[in-house]
Write an enzyme that holds these catalytic residues in place. Structure first.
Site, PDB file in Angstrom:
ATOM      1  N   ASP A   8    -113.828 -28.853  13.156  1.00 58.73           N
ATOM      2  CA  ASP A   8    -113.290 -27.987  13.971  1.00 58.73           C
ATOM      3  C   ASP A   8    -112.098 -27.275  13.373  1.00 58.73           C
ATOM      4  O   ASP A   8    -111.953 -27.186  11.889  1.00 58.73           O
ATOM      5  CB  ASP A   8    -112.885 -28.844  15.134  1.00 58.73           C
ATOM      6  CG  ASP A   8    -112.723 -28.182  16.520  1.00 58.73           C
ATOM      7  OD1 ASP A   8    -111.842 -27.292  16.459  1.00 58.73           O
ATOM      8  OD2 ASP A   8    -113.353 -28.498  17.490  1.00 58.73           O
ATOM      9  N   HIS A  46    -107.334 -26.627  19.072  1.00 57.17           N
ATOM     10  CA  HIS A  46    -108.641 -26.623  19.552  1.00 57.17           C
ATOM     11  C   HIS A  46    -109.234 -28.104  18.884  1.00 57.17           C
ATOM     12  O   HIS A  46    -109.835 -29.091  19.641  1.00 57.17           O
ATOM     13  CB  HIS A  46    -109.488 -25.414  19.221  1.00 57.17           C
ATOM     14  CG  HIS A  46    -110.882 -25.611  19.699  1.00 57.17           C
ATOM     15  ND1 HIS A  46    -111.912 -26.425  19.001  1.00 57.17           N
ATOM     16  CD2 HIS A  46    -111.319 -25.229  20.884  1.00 57.17           C
ATOM     17  CE1 HIS A  46    -113.157 -26.250  19.760  1.00 57.17           C
ATOM     18  NE2 HIS A  46    -112.781 -25.511  20.992  1.00 57.17           N
ATOM     19  N   SER A  72    -116.993 -27.432  24.367  1.00 57.30           N
ATOM     20  CA  SER A  72    -116.327 -27.978  23.289  1.00 57.30           C
ATOM     21  C   SER A  72    -115.925 -29.469  23.509  1.00 57.30           C
ATOM     22  O   SER A  72    -115.795 -30.008  22.647  1.00 57.30           O
ATOM     23  CB  SER A  72    -115.121 -27.127  23.121  1.00 57.30           C
ATOM     24  OG  SER A  72    -115.465 -25.855  22.405  1.00 57.30           O
TER      25      SER A  72
END
Length: 579
Positions: A199, A232, A407
């Site tokens: 990520d 994120h 996600s």
């Protein structure tokens, strides 16, 4: 052959565009390519022995982690690096040095007998468009999950109180929805279990294990820098491993976990080459599974081989199905959302559910290709800043926020796999996968959308592999997951099928590049609408797309097989049974 050119062109223009079977090719980096060499072939040996790649290319690095990156920085080691990569089935990142375009170089490489596959270095997308910023790359290890450095006090093993005392737990509606509190009575994780998240990075505070990026040299501070600049990755890590029941913040699936974070971002973009190297780094770290909350609508044989190699090394890949509300099954095989859509036994594709435990509107789905759903709306987790999904406005210095997207259902599912390994360290990934998929909470509303027909059930999955009333460990008995038998074909070598489509806009087709006719046939077997396949290594006649070696075609009332024409090297086939 002119009639063939015309009919195929009409088919592609009408069927692919009007019926949504085609999506734009993802953007890619100019001036570089990814190459996979064939192992143990005279051509590959000759290429490696020459210490040089084909004309107009130079080796940038071998995509297998820090050791190779250090080795291939010296020009003298280039030949050895190429030879080693060929034998190991490892991809190479090469730079175009003669000014040729990516498309021209791809054609040259695909005609080279030493090359198994070649691909542009595609730019991927995050599984959560609202939070997408871009990614670089570095690997880091954590002894207890994201944020443990600032929130000490979590524990592993069993938990006598199922509801943690973290102040934001009451906002985490998703944990009761998947029976997490009941599971925490049995296990809250273990630091002996290693997992990897690829990520944007994570909050610094964990000791860096190893890493390599596009530019930083091994051993330099930049090489070990996995700090998250986009939030994120911090959020996905929090879902999997935020320490719970310590009176601070909120809880993740695992309250103890050895979490490795591979940061694969460079210049605000996620590159395919960095993804491949992350696979290698995570494998070298000895992880049990990788969580991937990103992807692209683009098939790549190089990626397929890399994911297959993960399975050969005992590593499972748990990937987000995507956030475009699309049916991955209905998309042409070359245009599905990958890596989630790879048909491999070590892959789990995760869709998203809402507060009613039904599929959320934005989640991609697929009765064959998406395996289960997990909560993906309003997920409270760790953060660095909050992003307004409507305006895109960023509020900095926010330690916790609620986010949405597959996600976050992805690391949730991966985290449950880690819980199972904490309870039963000897489980194979095949057993963990079966436990996850066979114990979902079945829902009629989900049956048309996901293969298991249900939503993740943490307590049921854990119970399937560990009965606390029966210690020590007993043999795992998990019902096998049903699969459909492959289709059968009538295959004709050195034959080209000349097919007329009658100008029908309702005919489906897929034009893509495949390494051999067997792979082309496998794709046709996988697609319900496919009846014919045509494979020609030099490019299927009549298809405008450069580099197309495989054409899949649907049979309708308006399609007619005019004749079978001899064409050396061409393989055509028709489906005789199966879906």
């Amino acid at each position: 052959m002119q009639s063939t050119l015309n009919t195929v062109a009409v088919l592609l223009a009408l069927a692919l565009v009007l019926h949504g079977q085609a999506r734009a090719e993802p953007p890619y980096a100019e001036g570089r390519l990814i190459v996979l060499l064939k192992p143990q072939t005279p051509a590959a040996a000759q290429l490696a022995g020459s210490s040089a790649l084909p004309s107009g290319l130079s080796l940038e690095r071998v995509l297998n982690g820090a050791t190779a990156a250090a080795a291939n920085t010296a020009a003298a080691a280039a030949g050895a690096a190429v030879a080693s990569a060929a034998q190991a089935g490892t991809a190479l990142l090469v730079t175009i040095t003669d000014g040729a375009s990516v498309a021209d170089k791809l054609r040259q490489l695909r005609a080279n007998k030493a090359v198994a596959a070649a691909s542009p270095d595609y730019m991927l997308q995050s599984g959560s468009p609202a939070l997408f910023r871009g990614l670089h790359r570095a690997l880091a290890g954590s002894g207890g999950g994201a944020g443990e450095a600032r929130r000490r006090g979590g524990r592993g093993g069993r938990n006598p109180r199922p509801f943690p005392n973290d102040p934001l737990f009451s906002q985490q509606w998703h944990w009761p929805a998947v029976n997490a509190p009941s599971a925490w009575r049995t296990s809250t994780g273990s630091q002996t279990v290693r997992m990897c998240i690829i990520d944007t990075g994570a909050l610094m505070g964990c000791k860096s294990a190893s890493g390599a990026c596009n530019a930083p040299a091994p051993g330099t501070p930049a090489f070990f820098n996995f700090n998250d600049s986009y939030s994120h990755g911090t959020s996905t890590c929090g879902v999997m491993a935020a320490v719970g029941n310590n009176g601070v913040g909120l809880a993740g699936v695992n309250w103890k976990l050895s979490l490795y974070v591979c940061k694969h971002e460079g210049g605000g973009r996620i590159w395919f080459s960095a993804q491949l190297e992350c696979y290698a780094l995570c494998t070298q770290a000895g992880v049990r599974a990788i969580s991937a909350s990103w992807g692209a609508y683009q098939w790549s044989d190089i990626e397929y081989q890399a994911v297959k190699r993960l399975g050969q090394n005992g590593v499972m890949l748990i990937a987000g199905a995507g956030n475009d509300g699309l049916n991955n099954d209905a998309l042409a095989p070359s245009m599905r959302f990958y890596p989630a859509s790879h048909l491999l036994p070590n892959v789990i594709a995760v869709g998203g559910s809402d507060q009613t435990s039904d599929r959320c509107f934005f989640s991609n789905y697929g009765k064959s290709l998406v395996h289960l759903v997990a909560p993906s709306v309003g997920i409270w987790t760790t953060s660095q800043f909050a992003v307004d999904p409507t305006t895109g406005q960023i509020t900095p210095n926010v330690l916790y926020s609620n986010v949405s997207g597959t996600s976050f259902s992805t690391p949730m599912t991966a985290g449950v796999a880690a819980l199972l390994w904490a309870a039963r360290p000897g489980l194979t990934y095949q057993q963990v996968r079966r436990a996850l998929l066979s114990t979902v909470t079945k829902r009629a509303a989900l049956k048309p959308y996901v293969r298991s027909g249900g939503i993740l059930n943490i307590a049921a999955a854990l119970a399937a592999v560990w009965d606390p009333q029966r210690l020590p460990w007993y043999p795992v008995v998990v019902p096998p997951y049903p699969t459909k038998p492959p289709a059968t074909f009538a295959v004709e070598a050195n034959t080209f099928y000349n097919i007329s489509f009658g100008g029908s806009p309702s005919t489906h087709a897929s034009a893509t590049a495949m390494p051999d006719w067997q792979t082309c046939q496998t794709f046709c077997s996988d697609v319900d609408w496919c009846h014919w396949f045509i494979y020609y290594a030099q490019g299927v006649p009549g298809v405008f797309n450069p580099g197309t070696t495989c054409l899949l075609l649907q049979r309708t009332s308006s399609t007619v097989l005019l004749r079978k024409q001899p064409l050396t090297g061409c393989v055509s086939g028709s489906k005789t049974s199966g879906r």
